[in-house]
Design an enzyme around this catalytic site. Structure first.
Site, PDB file in Angstrom:
ATOM      1  N   SER A  82       0.771  -1.283   0.048  1.00 36.99           N
ATOM      2  CA  SER A  82      -0.116  -0.070   0.045  1.00 36.99           C
ATOM      3  C   SER A  82       0.754   1.202   0.099  1.00 36.99           C
ATOM      4  O   SER A  82       0.286   2.447  -0.179  1.00 36.99           O
ATOM      5  CB  SER A  82      -1.027   0.042   1.065  1.00 36.99           C
ATOM      6  OG  SER A  82      -2.074  -1.114   1.030  1.00 36.99           O
ATOM      7  N   TYR A 186     -10.760   2.695   5.009  1.00 41.83           N
ATOM      8  CA  TYR A 186      -9.635   2.386   4.356  1.00 41.83           C
ATOM      9  C   TYR A 186      -9.939   1.469   3.195  1.00 41.83           C
ATOM     10  O   TYR A 186     -10.407   0.353   3.261  1.00 41.83           O
ATOM     11  CB  TYR A 186      -8.473   1.858   4.944  1.00 41.83           C
ATOM     12  CG  TYR A 186      -7.165   1.721   4.156  1.00 41.83           C
ATOM     13  CD1 TYR A 186      -6.060   2.699   4.326  1.00 41.83           C
ATOM     14  CD2 TYR A 186      -6.953   0.432   3.581  1.00 41.83           C
ATOM     15  CE1 TYR A 186      -5.029   2.635   3.866  1.00 41.83           C
ATOM     16  CE2 TYR A 186      -5.721   0.268   2.991  1.00 41.83           C
ATOM     17  CZ  TYR A 186      -4.827   1.210   3.086  1.00 41.83           C
ATOM     18  OH  TYR A 186      -3.708   1.353   2.535  1.00 41.83           O
ATOM     19  N   SER A 187     -10.053   2.142   1.787  1.00 41.46           N
ATOM     20  CA  SER A 187     -10.484   1.442   0.707  1.00 41.46           C
ATOM     21  C   SER A 187      -9.434   1.122  -0.361  1.00 41.46           C
ATOM     22  O   SER A 187      -9.089   2.213  -1.036  1.00 41.46           O
ATOM     23  CB  SER A 187     -11.742   2.145   0.076  1.00 41.46           C
ATOM     24  OG  SER A 187     -12.288   1.509  -1.169  1.00 41.46           O
ATOM     25  N   ASN A 188      -9.076  -0.103  -0.482  1.00 39.56           N
ATOM     26  CA  ASN A 188      -8.085  -0.237  -1.673  1.00 39.56           C
ATOM     27  C   ASN A 188      -8.970  -0.179  -2.991  1.00 39.56           C
ATOM     28  O   ASN A 188      -8.274   0.302  -3.991  1.00 39.56           O
ATOM     29  CB  ASN A 188      -7.632  -1.873  -1.605  1.00 39.56           C
ATOM     30  CG  ASN A 188      -6.752  -2.078  -0.466  1.00 39.56           C
ATOM     31  OD1 ASN A 188      -5.519  -1.190  -0.526  1.00 39.56           O
ATOM     32  ND2 ASN A 188      -6.971  -2.830   0.378  1.00 39.56           N
ATOM     33  N   GLY A 335       2.562  -0.805   4.174  1.00 33.73           N
ATOM     34  CA  GLY A 335       1.878  -1.838   3.257  1.00 33.73           C
ATOM     35  C   GLY A 335       2.049  -3.120   3.837  1.00 33.73           C
ATOM     36  O   GLY A 335       2.974  -3.663   4.161  1.00 33.73           O
TER      37      GLY A 335
END
Length: 379
Positions: A82, A186-188, A335
């Protein structure tokens, strides 16, 4: 690229007056790194520290390969997961500087009709989501990864394109309304969508956007966005591991090598690979104004509350504001890709630290404690 097998290397900055390496090895940090891997749950660790004078010191501990018992390669390649979000955000902010988009534009402007929820109940709608909300995770898009319900192992060799990832995310209801007061998740999926926006606006594949706008201009020789089908990591690199589990999902105590897998499941949210020292070089260039104008960097560092993050941490536009135990505020990201756990940040004085360990499912608190100490250490 550092040479594999050395425990510590001290590299002088290119601008040093005598061009020679200088002592910089922190024995306390080395001891703490050794303690981090002592019980074997984290097989290996590698760290790069860049002082404000440009001096780089690299550390390793543990083993790079449990099968061969080889040493951890100094400053080897790792999946930065990330931390990719920092690169994605910079690309978007550069496009904003060029007037090609505005942060308060809706997604609909660039991808008309594309972002429409398909699940039952409340649905995601690109007409109500702005670029800024995607950048700081206030869009309400799902925090789930629906194409990876049972972890990476069943899909480790599967390639996903970005639209496939987005379409799967759109089957999930939003977690809250876009921009809802004090709501954060938190949005990938939101960053996968940002990659599609950047690609549409720039008119080039997203990997090329990142490479031509960020990687090449600041000379990141050891950072790359893996191409379609690329499941390997450039050498030298340590192996990455996952805890093995039985049929009930309970850890067995063994570790599974997960170094080789297709990272496309993460896309613009977490696909990139780099060495720790190169990530630090990126942070220095970003803070030094080589990638964004000062006002845009300041905007990147305007933060919102991030529930679930460590106390004192807040989220900006693709960057995390970190309050350290020594009273300093640092900016960076972290990440967790299967097999690799990384944390990276830079202080206002220009001390940059990137830590990587080769198991992403254990020791997170201990890694953060070490990371904090490395950033706070006296030069």
């Amino acid at each position: 690229m550092a040479v594999a097998g050395l425990a510590v290397t001290n590299v002088a900055s290119a601008g040093a007056s005598d061009g020679r390496s200088r002592p910089g090895h922190d024995k306390a940090l080395q001891a703490d790194l050794e303690a981090l891997v002592a019980d074997g749950s984290l097989p290996g660790a590698l760290v790069s520290v860049r002082n404000r004078d440009g001096r780089v010191t690299n550390y390793t501990a543990g083993v790079g390969d449990l099968r061969t018992r080889s040493k951890v390669p100094t400053d080897g390649y790792v999946r930065i997961a990330s931390s990719t979000k920092m690169f994605t955000a910079v690309a978007i902010l550069q496009l904003a500087d060029e007037g090609k988009l505005a942060l308060d534009d809706t997604v609909e402007k660039f991808l008309p009709g594309v972002v429409r929820g398909t699940g039952a109940g409340a649905a995601v709608d690109g007409r109500t989501i702005t670029v800024r909300q995607l950048l700081n995770h206030t869009s309400g898009m799902t925090t789930e990864m629906p194409l990876m319900p049972r972890g990476i192992l069943p899909i480790k060799d599967r390639y996903f394109d970005a639209r496939e990832l987005l379409d799967a995310a759109l089957t999930q209801a939003p977690t809250y309304g876009p921009g809802q007061d004090r709501a954060w998740g938190y949005s990938n999926a939101g960053y996968v969508l940002l990659g599609l926006v950047a690609q549409k606006v720039a008119g080039r594949p997203f990997a090329e956007v990142v490479t031509e706008r960020i990687i090449n201009p600041i000379g990141l020789k050891e950072t790359y966005y893996p191409g379609p089908g690329d499941r390997d990591i450039r050498s030298p690199h340590p192996q990455g591991y996952l805890p093995a589990r039985d049929d009930t999902g309970k850890p067995t105590g063994d570790l599974v090598d997960i170094t080789r897998f297709d990272p496309s499941i993460a896309g613009a949210a977490g696909q990139m690979i780099a060495t720790p020292s190169d990530v630090n070089k990126f942070l220095v260039a970003l803070q030094g104004g080589r990638l964004l104008k000062p006002n845009r960097l300041a905007e990147m560092r305007q933060t919102v509350s991030a529930p679930g993050f460590p106390e004192g941490w807040r989220y900006g536009l693709g960057t995390i504001e970190m309050k350290l135990s020594c009273g300093i505020t640092a900016y960076g990201h972290g990440g967790d890709a299967d097999g690799f756990q990384t944390r990276t940040a830079i202080t206002p004085e220009g001390r940059a630290v990137t830590v990587a360990v080769t198991n992403d499912e254990v020791g997170r608190g201990e890694v953060l404690t070490f990371f904090d100490k490395a950033l706070c250490a006296k030069e």
